[in-house]
Design an enzyme around this catalytic site. Sequence first.
Site, PDB file in Angstrom:
ATOM      1  N   SER A   1       0.868  -1.245   0.154  1.00  0.00           N
ATOM      2  CA  SER A   1       0.217   0.331   0.035  1.00  0.00           C
ATOM      3  C   SER A   1       1.043   0.924  -0.421  1.00  0.00           C
ATOM      4  O   SER A   1       1.500   1.097  -0.567  1.00  0.00           O
ATOM      5  CB  SER A   1      -1.160  -0.010   1.336  1.00  0.00           C
ATOM      6  OG  SER A   1      -1.820   0.847   1.232  1.00  0.00           O
TER       7      SER A   1
ATOM      8  N   ASP B   1     -10.319  -3.680  -5.657  1.00  0.00           N
ATOM      9  CA  ASP B   1     -10.071  -2.657  -4.853  1.00  0.00           C
ATOM     10  C   ASP B   1     -10.144  -0.787  -4.781  1.00  0.00           C
ATOM     11  O   ASP B   1     -10.409  -0.889  -6.328  1.00  0.00           O
ATOM     12  CB  ASP B   1      -8.345  -2.163  -4.701  1.00  0.00           C
ATOM     13  CG  ASP B   1      -7.497  -2.134  -3.731  1.00  0.00           C
ATOM     14  OD1 ASP B   1      -8.132  -0.768  -3.395  1.00  0.00           O
ATOM     15  OD2 ASP B   1      -6.380  -2.036  -4.107  1.00  0.00           O
TER      16      ASP B   1
ATOM     17  N   HIS C   1      -8.164  -4.384  -1.407  1.00  0.00           N
ATOM     18  CA  HIS C   1      -6.567  -3.581  -0.877  1.00  0.00           C
ATOM     19  C   HIS C   1      -5.816  -4.766   0.661  1.00  0.00           C
ATOM     20  O   HIS C   1      -4.668  -4.199   0.285  1.00  0.00           O
ATOM     21  CB  HIS C   1      -6.888  -1.836  -0.612  1.00  0.00           C
ATOM     22  CG  HIS C   1      -6.061  -0.870  -0.310  1.00  0.00           C
ATOM     23  ND1 HIS C   1      -5.260  -1.137  -1.465  1.00  0.00           N
ATOM     24  CD2 HIS C   1      -4.745  -1.126   0.395  1.00  0.00           C
ATOM     25  CE1 HIS C   1      -4.137  -0.042  -1.796  1.00  0.00           C
ATOM     26  NE2 HIS C   1      -4.135  -0.249   0.129  1.00  0.00           N
TER      27      HIS C   1
HETATM   28  C1  MLT Z   1      -1.373   6.480   0.167  1.00  0.00           C
HETATM   29  O1  MLT Z   1      -1.855   6.765   0.602  1.00  0.00           O
HETATM   30  O2  MLT Z   1      -0.592   5.932  -1.093  1.00  0.00           O
HETATM   31  C2  MLT Z   1      -2.307   5.050  -0.612  1.00  0.00           C
HETATM   32  O3  MLT Z   1      -3.186   5.799  -0.872  1.00  0.00           O
HETATM   33  C3  MLT Z   1      -2.559   3.806  -0.009  1.00  0.00           C
HETATM   34  C4  MLT Z   1      -2.708   4.323   1.424  1.00  0.00           C
HETATM   35  O4  MLT Z   1      -4.165   4.244   1.839  1.00  0.00           O
HETATM   36  O5  MLT Z   1      -1.929   4.041   2.135  1.00  0.00           O
END
Ligand code: MLT
Length: 199
Positions: free
Chosen positions: A100, A150, A181
């Site tokens: 992520s 996702d 996700h």
């Molecule tokens: C991010 O901010 O990198 C993406 O939205 C994934 C997350 O939730 O961290």
Amino acid sequence: MKHIFQEGNNEKTLLLLHGTGGTEQDLLPLAEQIDSEANILSVRGNIEENGMPRFFKRLREGVFDEEDLIFRTNELHDFLNQAAKDYGFDRSQVIAIGYSNGANIAGSLLFHFESALQGAILHHPMVPRREIELPHLKGINVFIAAGKQDPICSPEESEELQALLSQAGAETTLHWESGGHQLTIEEVKTAANWYQGIF
Ligand code: MLT
């Protein structure tokens, strides 16, 4: 940067990059499954969002603070160069494993530097930046795991990321999960097989 370094028994170093709200402890079990002999460098993101560690700022979910992303990408790159000197690992054999937000900064390393990484396993990454020219990524192997449902990253965005990396010369594999996700055991097993076939 706050981190854990564990010396291994081969030439590889796995760079572990957690998701939002995670820590440098989170992905240690993944490293064990991927390559239990490699060195481990697991880093905590320098940003805090309501107490949750991250690797760069965002304006809202899915919308990155591009200036901070660039600054933090450079910061992580400098940290890697220094860590290789301090711990004596081979800087040219670093493979990132990110989930992520951690996958997004790993993607950003690939988007900005020709030889920041030898390879990367990206669990549920997004396209870190658009309308920039990527460096030459020939010889770099990238595994992407994406979820068909996702809510944070659409299937089109996962395909776009694969296309951008492939156009820059990287060898890419896109693995689909039917869910969202979350990081699944199945995709970690597939990533481990992919890694063991290449490295
Ligand atoms: C991010 O901010 O990198 C993406 O939205 C994934 C997350 O939730 O961290």
